[in-house]
Motif scaffolding. Structure first.
Motif, short mmCIF file in Angstrom:
data_model
loop_
_atom_site.label_atom_id
_atom_site.label_comp_id
_atom_site.label_asym_id
_atom_site.label_seq_id
_atom_site.Cartn_x
_atom_site.Cartn_y
_atom_site.Cartn_z
N LEU A 68 0.84 -1.20 0.00
CA LEU A 68 0.00 0.00 0.00
C LEU A 68 0.87 1.25 0.00
CD1 LEU A 68 -2.84 -0.94 2.54
CD2 LEU A 68 -2.87 -1.11 0.05
N GLY A 69 1.94 1.23 0.79
CA GLY A 69 2.79 2.41 0.92
C GLY A 69 3.62 2.70 -0.30
N THR A 70 3.81 1.71 -1.17
CA THR A 70 4.59 1.89 -2.39
C THR A 70 3.71 1.99 -3.62
OG1 THR A 70 6.40 0.59 -1.40
CG2 THR A 70 6.48 0.94 -3.77
N ALA A 71 2.63 1.23 -3.67
CA ALA A 71 1.77 1.21 -4.86
C ALA A 71 1.01 2.51 -5.04
CB ALA A 71 0.79 0.04 -4.77
N VAL A 72 0.58 3.11 -3.94
CA VAL A 72 -0.26 4.31 -4.01
C VAL A 72 0.63 5.56 -3.96
CG1 VAL A 72 -2.21 5.56 -3.01
CG2 VAL A 72 -2.10 3.05 -2.83
N THR A 210 6.54 2.87 -9.74
CA THR A 210 6.34 3.28 -8.34
C THR A 210 7.60 3.80 -7.66
OG1 THR A 210 6.71 1.03 -7.54
CG2 THR A 210 4.42 1.66 -8.07
N ALA A 211 8.65 4.06 -8.38
CA ALA A 211 9.88 4.59 -7.76
C ALA A 211 9.57 5.90 -7.05
CB ALA A 211 10.96 4.81 -8.82
N GLY A 212 10.03 6.01 -5.81
CA GLY A 212 9.84 7.24 -5.04
C GLY A 212 8.53 7.35 -4.31
N ASN A 213 7.63 6.38 -4.46
CA ASN A 213 6.33 6.44 -3.79
C ASN A 213 6.40 6.10 -2.31
OD1 ASN A 213 5.12 7.03 -6.21
ND2 ASN A 213 3.95 5.12 -6.37
N SER A 218 12.64 0.78 4.86
CA SER A 218 12.72 -0.68 4.86
C SER A 218 11.54 -1.34 4.17
CB SER A 218 12.85 -1.19 6.30
OG SER A 218 11.74 -0.81 7.08
N LEU A 219 10.40 -0.64 4.10
CA LEU A 219 9.21 -1.21 3.46
C LEU A 219 8.98 -0.62 2.06
CD1 LEU A 219 6.69 -1.40 6.45
CD2 LEU A 219 8.21 -3.18 5.57
N ASP A 220 10.05 -0.27 1.39
CA ASP A 220 9.97 0.23 0.01
C ASP A 220 9.93 -0.97 -0.93
OD1 ASP A 220 10.42 1.30 -2.54
OD2 ASP A 220 11.63 2.94 -1.75
#
Length: 361
Positions: A68-72, A210-213, A218-220
């Motif tokens: 969720l933290g990377t996809a959005v 999704t780079a930089g999202n 650690s949860l990238d």
């Protein structure tokens, strides 16, 4: 014997893989990681050209949060979550922590999610860019129909995220045909490994954007994916080596059993025996058979004076561990059907429960 939805009972041969200490720096370990990633794509029914398996240290919830933290994206994005239990609610809680705009489509805990209500909500909220749903909601054991929902949502150009934590490896899912962008599970569920990492089957063309999202170092999920891809299976940070080797063995045992279809058949046989046996003793399931998954079954307390703690301790003393209930408005308990569990184990369990019930209930 753990009759829970994970961690669960594992085979002796899976356990034995954890008796040797391993380093993380050699080429053999990286090759084993790559083998696992490749085998997971087969379980998911996807091609390596279009999808990648990304492993993430931590529990399954770590993998959900990483996804969720990377996809959005951080701006101009809205997540819709279909919720009919505690694990859909957990995704909403994660979204709150990460400051992700989200719209919750809520259903009853004993109610299956429906395409009609989701499409109505999407029509009312054209700003939605991402959609998340739990496949098997182990609050009750209900199985949501991602086969009906995901393709229709995907047609709208919305990125789809499926929490298949408790179903992947035990329920057939054709990820590529359904068009799922992200499917999430963990090492200690139906593939029958032990706790230690989550896993994400990600569509390459989706995760590549999704780079930089990510809201976390650690949860990238994107950086984890790129590290595996560009460094031949290297984990970014210290990996759970013993868990990795146990999981590799578990994957081999899944294949030896006959794959997901064969394992699904065994789990369904376990669930059917449990459900019918409990009904005969006098315990009523929380949900109907039509929406019941083979993963875990919830039962109502037989009466208002039922002593769950005493029941739990009795079963534990006799070799079985079950789960308390999670349904907010029904007193219940849950019994898992997955793991290294077979029909004869269910027979032993039912014999114990019948004996207890004659005396106590």
């Amino acid at each position: 014997m753990l009759l829970t939805p994970g961690p669960l009972t594992t085979s002796k041969t899976v356990k034995e893989q954890m008796l040797v200490d391993h380093g993380t720096w050699d080429d053999e370990y990286k090759a084993d990681t790559q083998e696992i990633r490749s085998e997971l794509l087969k379980v998911a029914n996807v091609s390596a050209d279009n999808y990648a398996a990304v492993l993430m240290q931590g529990s399954g919830t770590f993998a959900v949060e990483a996804t969720l933290g990377t996809a959005v994206p951080k701006h101009d994005a809205t997540l819709m979550i279909a919720i009919n239990g505690a694990y859909g609610q957990r995704m909403a809680q994660i979204a709150d922590y990460l400051d992700i705009d989200h719209i919750d489509v809520t259903f009853g805990e004993d109610e299956v999610t429906t395409l009609e209500k989701i499409l109505d909500a999407l029509a009312a909220h054209p700003e939605v860019t991402h959609f998340a749903i739990v496949h098997c909601e182990t609050t009750t054991g209900i199985l949501n129909s991602i086969e009906a929902i995901i393709p229709r949502v995907h047609e709208l150009g919305i990125t789809t995220i499926v929490d298949a934590m408790s179903s992947f490896g035990g329920v057939p899912i054709n990820v590529e045909v359904l068009g799922i962008d992200y499917l999430i599970s963990s090492s200690n569920k139906c593939i029958q490994g032990v706790p230690g990492f989550g896993l994400v089957i990600a569509k390459r063309r989706t995760i590549d954007r999704t780079a930089g999202n990510a809201r976390s170092l650690s949860l990238d999920l994107y950086e984890q994916y790129k590290c595996f891809e560009e460094h031949d299976g290297k984990w970014r940070f210290t990996s759970p080596t013993h868990v990795v080797y146990a999981f590799q063995q578990a994957l081999r045992e899944l294949a030896a059993e006959g794959g997901v279809s064969a394992r699904n058949k065994r789990y369904r046989q376990n669930e059917k025996k449990l459900r019918q046996g409990m009904l005969a003793i006098g315990y009523q399931p929380v949900i109907s058979e039509e929406v019941q998954s083979p993963i875990i079954t919830s039962f109502k307390y037989p009466n208002k004076d039922f002593d769950f703690r005493g029941f739990y301790e009795y079963l534990k003393e006799n070799g079985f561990i079950i789960y308390p209930g999670k349904v907010s408005n029904i007193d219940s308990f849950r019994i898992g059907n997955i793991g290294q569990v077979f029909s004869e184990d269910m027979t032993r369990l039912l014999t114990l429960i019948k004996k207890y019930s004659v005396v106590k209930v």
